[in-house]
Write an enzyme that holds these catalytic residues in place. Structure first.
Site, PDB file in Angstrom:
ATOM      1  N   ARG A 174       0.831  -1.217   0.000  1.00 50.25           N
ATOM      2  CA  ARG A 174       0.000   0.000   0.000  1.00 50.25           C
ATOM      3  C   ARG A 174       0.860   1.260   0.000  1.00 50.25           C
ATOM      4  NH1 ARG A 174      -2.802  -4.744   1.799  1.00 50.25           N
ATOM      5  NH2 ARG A 174      -4.911  -4.503   0.990  1.00 50.25           N
ATOM      6  N   LYS A 215      14.332  -6.928   4.061  1.00 50.24           N
ATOM      7  CA  LYS A 215      14.687  -5.995   5.138  1.00 50.24           C
ATOM      8  C   LYS A 215      15.978  -6.350   5.877  1.00 50.24           C
ATOM      9  CE  LYS A 215      10.126  -4.216   6.428  1.00 50.24           C
ATOM     10  NZ  LYS A 215       9.278  -3.968   7.608  1.00 50.24           N
ATOM     11  N   ASN A 237      14.197  -0.659   6.470  1.00 47.17           N
ATOM     12  CA  ASN A 237      12.980  -0.547   5.652  1.00 47.17           C
ATOM     13  C   ASN A 237      12.991   0.694   4.770  1.00 47.17           C
ATOM     14  OD1 ASN A 237      12.442   1.478   7.470  1.00 47.17           O
ATOM     15  ND2 ASN A 237      10.303   0.929   7.754  1.00 47.17           N
ATOM     16  N   ASP A 263      10.260   1.876  11.214  1.00 46.65           N
ATOM     17  CA  ASP A 263       9.129   1.156  11.827  1.00 46.65           C
ATOM     18  C   ASP A 263       8.949   1.531  13.298  1.00 46.65           C
ATOM     19  OD1 ASP A 263       8.017  -0.236   9.703  1.00 46.65           O
ATOM     20  OD2 ASP A 263       9.323  -1.969   9.951  1.00 46.65           O
ATOM     21  N   GLY A 271       9.581 -11.187  15.837  1.00 48.37           N
ATOM     22  CA  GLY A 271      10.059 -10.965  14.465  1.00 48.37           C
ATOM     23  C   GLY A 271      10.460  -9.514  14.270  1.00 48.37           C
TER      24      GLY A 271
HETATM   25  P1  NDP Z   1       7.895 -12.221  11.266  1.00 49.32           P
HETATM   26  O1  NDP Z   1       7.653 -13.313  10.290  1.00 49.32           O
HETATM   27  O2  NDP Z   1       9.263 -11.636  11.394  1.00 49.32           O
HETATM   28  O3  NDP Z   1       7.406 -12.698  12.731  1.00 49.32           O
HETATM   29  C1  NDP Z   1       6.192 -13.384  12.896  1.00 49.32           C
HETATM   30  C2  NDP Z   1       5.890 -13.536  14.376  1.00 49.32           C
HETATM   31  O4  NDP Z   1       4.609 -14.179  14.506  1.00 49.32           O
HETATM   32  C3  NDP Z   1       6.905 -14.380  15.118  1.00 49.32           C
HETATM   33  O5  NDP Z   1       7.032 -13.914  16.437  1.00 49.32           O
HETATM   34  C4  NDP Z   1       6.235 -15.764  15.088  1.00 49.32           C
HETATM   35  O6  NDP Z   1       6.633 -16.621  16.141  1.00 49.32           O
HETATM   36  C5  NDP Z   1       4.784 -15.388  15.273  1.00 49.32           C
HETATM   37  N1  NDP Z   1       3.892 -16.435  14.794  1.00 49.32           N
HETATM   38  C6  NDP Z   1       3.636 -16.768  13.505  1.00 49.32           C
HETATM   39  N2  NDP Z   1       2.763 -17.794  13.456  1.00 49.32           N
HETATM   40  C7  NDP Z   1       2.479 -18.121  14.742  1.00 49.32           C
HETATM   41  C8  NDP Z   1       1.652 -19.112  15.341  1.00 49.32           C
HETATM   42  N3  NDP Z   1       0.920 -19.971  14.611  1.00 49.32           N
HETATM   43  N4  NDP Z   1       1.588 -19.152  16.706  1.00 49.32           N
HETATM   44  C9  NDP Z   1       2.310 -18.278  17.462  1.00 49.32           C
HETATM   45  N5  NDP Z   1       3.110 -17.330  16.937  1.00 49.32           N
HETATM   46  C10 NDP Z   1       3.197 -17.249  15.592  1.00 49.32           C
HETATM   47  O7  NDP Z   1       6.847 -11.087  10.888  1.00 49.32           O
HETATM   48  P2  NDP Z   1       6.876  -9.514  11.185  1.00 49.32           P
HETATM   49  O8  NDP Z   1       7.406  -9.266  12.552  1.00 49.32           O
HETATM   50  O9  NDP Z   1       7.483  -8.815  10.041  1.00 49.32           O
HETATM   51  O10 NDP Z   1       5.302  -9.189  11.142  1.00 49.32           O
HETATM   52  C11 NDP Z   1       4.393  -9.658  12.136  1.00 49.32           C
HETATM   53  C12 NDP Z   1       3.030  -9.044  11.824  1.00 49.32           C
HETATM   54  O11 NDP Z   1       3.109  -7.620  11.990  1.00 49.32           O
HETATM   55  C13 NDP Z   1       2.566  -9.279  10.390  1.00 49.32           C
HETATM   56  O12 NDP Z   1       1.176  -9.467  10.393  1.00 49.32           O
HETATM   57  C14 NDP Z   1       2.892  -7.976   9.682  1.00 49.32           C
HETATM   58  O13 NDP Z   1       2.031  -7.706   8.614  1.00 49.32           O
HETATM   59  C15 NDP Z   1       2.679  -6.970  10.811  1.00 49.32           C
HETATM   60  N6  NDP Z   1       3.500  -5.766  10.649  1.00 49.32           N
HETATM   61  C16 NDP Z   1       2.829  -4.586  10.542  1.00 49.32           C
HETATM   62  C17 NDP Z   1       3.508  -3.404  10.443  1.00 49.32           C
HETATM   63  C18 NDP Z   1       2.736  -2.142  10.341  1.00 49.32           C
HETATM   64  O14 NDP Z   1       3.272  -1.139   9.840  1.00 49.32           O
HETATM   65  N7  NDP Z   1       1.515  -2.123  10.839  1.00 49.32           N
HETATM   66  C19 NDP Z   1       4.995  -3.367  10.402  1.00 49.32           C
HETATM   67  C20 NDP Z   1       5.616  -4.674  10.559  1.00 49.32           C
HETATM   68  C21 NDP Z   1       4.873  -5.816  10.655  1.00 49.32           C
HETATM   69  P3  NDP Z   1       7.907 -17.610  15.966  1.00 49.32           P
HETATM   70  O15 NDP Z   1       9.129 -16.774  16.206  1.00 49.32           O
HETATM   71  O16 NDP Z   1       7.682 -18.638  17.019  1.00 49.32           O
HETATM   72  O17 NDP Z   1       7.843 -18.145  14.565  1.00 49.32           O
END
Ligand code: NDP
Length: 280
Positions: A19, A69, A90, A106, A134
């Site tokens: 977006r 990133k 980013n 961010d 993450g």
């Molecule tokens: P990452 O892939 O780096 O991290 C994902 C996280 O979600 C990890 O902590 C992971 O845990 C956890 N996770 C995924 N699946 C599960 C599950 N089934 N059960 C428990 N924990 C789970 O992603 P990002 O940090 O980049 O993004 C995370 C979210 O934040 C996304 O939805 C993204 O769109 C959103 N986001 C929004 C932003 C904004 O500007 N609003 C900016 C950045 C991100 P594990 O380590 O155990 O795998």
């Protein structure tokens, strides 16, 4: 760098869903700037060549999205200290000499969104619980620590990832096991979901809110849907809630300022434009 209209873009693979062009084109239009902001689909194996081409193509810089990133850290010429701490870039700014500077906006987006959406919240008044470890979580944690949060509980499904973050971010970050996350809600002033749980087509975040203080602010980084099940549950029990769309819009502001020379605002009109695409 050329003297024509300035151009920036978002580099990712895939990048179709981004977006960011809507956001930056809105600001270009609003400020009467002759420039453009385009999608740059670049495969991971071409990231270095893609970034190095920016200067020759007359780009002022670009945003980076998945999966670039982290990889970009090793490519750009300079990394600002915050991006280094977060471990991700980013925003890339092309210098007058063609060199590339990597930044992370961010954390700025996260905190500005909270300030705008929950003006009553103060970092210094109590602990936060952050779910996730993450890239999004790392930005939120850096922002909260810089804002003066006294203590931050961190719960992640994968314990090792949470431990590594606590180690990197210092003693104010305390790891809580994923199984005990609901118990860690007692006494917090802020709850942050930085996992992908609750996103459309992802599993839901299973988190009973019984122990969450009624005045605690709840924010979700997930913005599809805008009102995640977590935010809806928190709102229904009277907690102030802040959705993740504001973070996405606010994180774009410093990049726009670096490329086009104006620090733009997040307006209700911009929010409506972006929100309309989430429903489509
Ligand atoms: P990452 O892939 O780096 O991290 C994902 C996280 O979600 C990890 O902590 C992971 O845990 C956890 N996770 C995924 N699946 C599960 C599950 N089934 N059960 C428990 N924990 C789970 O992603 P990002 O940090 O980049 O993004 C995370 C979210 O934040 C996304 O939805 C993204 O769109 C959103 N986001 C929004 C932003 C904004 O500007 N609003 C900016 C950045 C991100 P594990 O380590 O155990 O795998």
């Amino acid at each position: 760098m050329n003297d024509g209209p300035r151009v920036a873009g978002v580099m990712g693979w895939p990048v179709e869903h981004s977006r960011s062009p809507i956001i930056h084109r809105y600001w270009l239009e609003r400020h009467g700037i002759a420039g453009d902001y385009i999608k740059l689909p670049v495969r991971p194996e071409n990231l270095e060549r893609g970034l190095r081409a920016l200067s020759a193509l007359g780009f002022a810089g670009c945003n980076l999205t998945l999966p670039h990133k982290e990889m970009a850290l090793a490519i750009v010429d300079r990394v600002d200290p915050l991006a280094r701490r977060i471990g991700a870039i980013n925003t890339v700014v092309v210098g007058a000499d063609g060199s590339l500077e990597g930044r992370n906006t961010d954390a700025f987006g996260f905190i500005e969104n909270l300030r705008a959406g929950a003006p009553q919240w103060r970092a210094r008044t109590g602990p936060a619980l952050v779910l996730g470890a993450g890239g999004g979580a790392r930005a939120a944690i850096a922002a909260l620590l810089d804002e003066g949060i006294p203590e931050l509980y961190l719960a992640n499904r994968g314990l090792a990832r949470a431990d590594a973050l606590a180690e990197a971010f210092g003693e104010r970050v305390r790891v809580v096991s994923w199984e005990r996350r609901a118990r860690a809600l007692a006494g917090v002033t802020l709850l942050v979901n930085a996992t992908s749980l609750g996103m459309t087509n992802a599993p839901s975040l299973d988190l009973p809110l019984d122990l969450l203080p009624p005045s605690a602010t709840v924010t979700d980084l997930v913005y599809v849907p805008l009102m995640t099940p977590l935010l809806a549950a928190a709102r229904d029990r009277g907690n102030p809630v802040v959705d993740g769309l504001g973070m996405l819009m606010h994180q774009g502001r410093p990049g726009f300022a670096a490329w086009f020379g104006v620090l733009p605002e997040v307006t209700p009109e911009l929010r409506n434009r972006v929100a309309a695409t989430l429903l489509a």
